[in-house]
Design an enzyme around this catalytic site. Structure first.
Site, PDB file in Angstrom:
ATOM      1  CG  ASN A  11      -1.945  -1.153   1.138  1.00 25.03           C
ATOM      2  OD1 ASN A  11      -2.595  -1.380   0.120  1.00 25.03           O
ATOM      3  ND2 ASN A  11      -1.987  -1.927   2.202  1.00 25.03           N
ATOM      4  CE1 TYR A  23       0.450   5.386   7.041  1.00 30.48           C
ATOM      5  CE2 TYR A  23      -1.654   5.301   5.882  1.00 30.48           C
ATOM      6  CZ  TYR A  23      -0.784   4.792   6.833  1.00 30.48           C
ATOM      7  OH  TYR A  23      -1.134   3.698   7.587  1.00 30.48           O
ATOM      8  CG  ASN A  73       6.939   2.091   5.686  1.00 35.99           C
ATOM      9  OD1 ASN A  73       6.342   1.212   6.315  1.00 35.99           O
ATOM     10  ND2 ASN A  73       6.461   3.313   5.548  1.00 35.99           N
ATOM     11  CB  ALA A  76      -0.211  -3.957   7.158  1.00 39.93           C
ATOM     12  CD  GLU A  97      10.085  -1.424  12.172  1.00 36.51           C
ATOM     13  OE1 GLU A  97      10.880  -2.083  12.891  1.00 36.51           O
ATOM     14  OE2 GLU A  97       8.873  -1.369  12.410  1.00 36.51           O
TER      15      GLU A  97
HETATM   16  C1  DQA Z   1       3.021   2.370   8.046  1.00 34.05           C
HETATM   17  C2  DQA Z   1       2.259   1.990   9.321  1.00 34.05           C
HETATM   18  C3  DQA Z   1       1.602   0.625   9.181  1.00 34.05           C
HETATM   19  O1  DQA Z   1       0.886   0.309  10.364  1.00 34.05           O
HETATM   20  C4  DQA Z   1       0.636   0.634   8.023  1.00 34.05           C
HETATM   21  O2  DQA Z   1       0.068  -0.640   7.851  1.00 34.05           O
HETATM   22  C5  DQA Z   1       1.256   1.124   6.766  1.00 34.05           C
HETATM   23  C6  DQA Z   1       2.144   2.279   6.824  1.00 34.05           C
HETATM   24  C7  DQA Z   1       3.581   3.801   8.120  1.00 34.05           C
HETATM   25  O3  DQA Z   1       4.413   4.128   7.284  1.00 34.05           O
HETATM   26  O4  DQA Z   1       3.151   4.586   8.958  1.00 34.05           O
HETATM   27  O5  DQA Z   1       0.986   0.615   5.678  1.00 34.05           O
HETATM   28  O6  DQA Z   1       4.107   1.477   7.895  1.00 34.05           O
END
Ligand code: DQA
Length: 145
Positions: A11, A23, A73, A76, A97
């Site tokens: 995503n 985001y 990154n 989820a 991370e």
């Molecule tokens: C994320 C936080 C995760 O919980 C979420 O599923 C994402 C984006 C972030 O960049 O804040 O897809 O990794």
């Protein structure tokens, strides 16, 4: 040229359109071009996939190459993927991370990262600046070793 890899999970290809209130409004190519502008001396490779196996394949392939650090990154998959965690643990290249949002200030399931214990560290909640902070960390770290 020093190579770093930036790996984005599910995503994250829709940054800018996906829940911008969480985001942000920048899309990935804008974030990446800012990084290229700020760090012209680095080879910044990027990879995004919505598929767990493709991310693991990418990390495994890095073991054969000349990457010096991974900024990841995992989306989820951070909270659910033992397989991705195993891939990070097996990688000899350091992994930082990154999360755009503050995963500790959201739904409880996001507050647990399976990746954090096998990463060098975690950057969470600073929006796109998180990627810049991670690159800055690697530049500093790689100069010192
Ligand atoms: C994320 C936080 C995760 O919980 C979420 O599923 C994402 C984006 C972030 O960049 O804040 O897809 O990794």
């Amino acid at each position: 040229m020093l190579r770093l890899d930036i790996v984005n999970g599910p995503n994250l290809g829709r940054l800018g359109q996906r829940q911008p209130e969480i985001y942000g409004r920048q899309n990935w190519s804008e974030i990446l071009s800012e990084l290229h502008e700020e760090y012209p001396e680095l080879q910044l490779q990027q990879f995004q996939s919505n598929h767990e196996g493709a991310l693991i394949d990418y990390l495994e392939a890095l073991a054969e190459g000349n990457s010096r650090g991974v900024i990841m990154n995992p989306g989820a998959l951070t909270h659910q993927s033992y397989a991705l965690r195993d891939a990070v643990a097996a990688l000899e290249i350091p992994v930082v991370e990154v999360h755009l949002s503050n995963i500790y200030a959201r739904e409880p399931f996001r507050a647990h990262s399976l990746i954090a214990p096998v990463a060098v560290g975690q950057i969470s909640g600073f929006g796109p600046s998180g990627y810049r902070l991670a690159v800055a960390y690697f530049v500093d770290y790689l100069q010192r070793i």
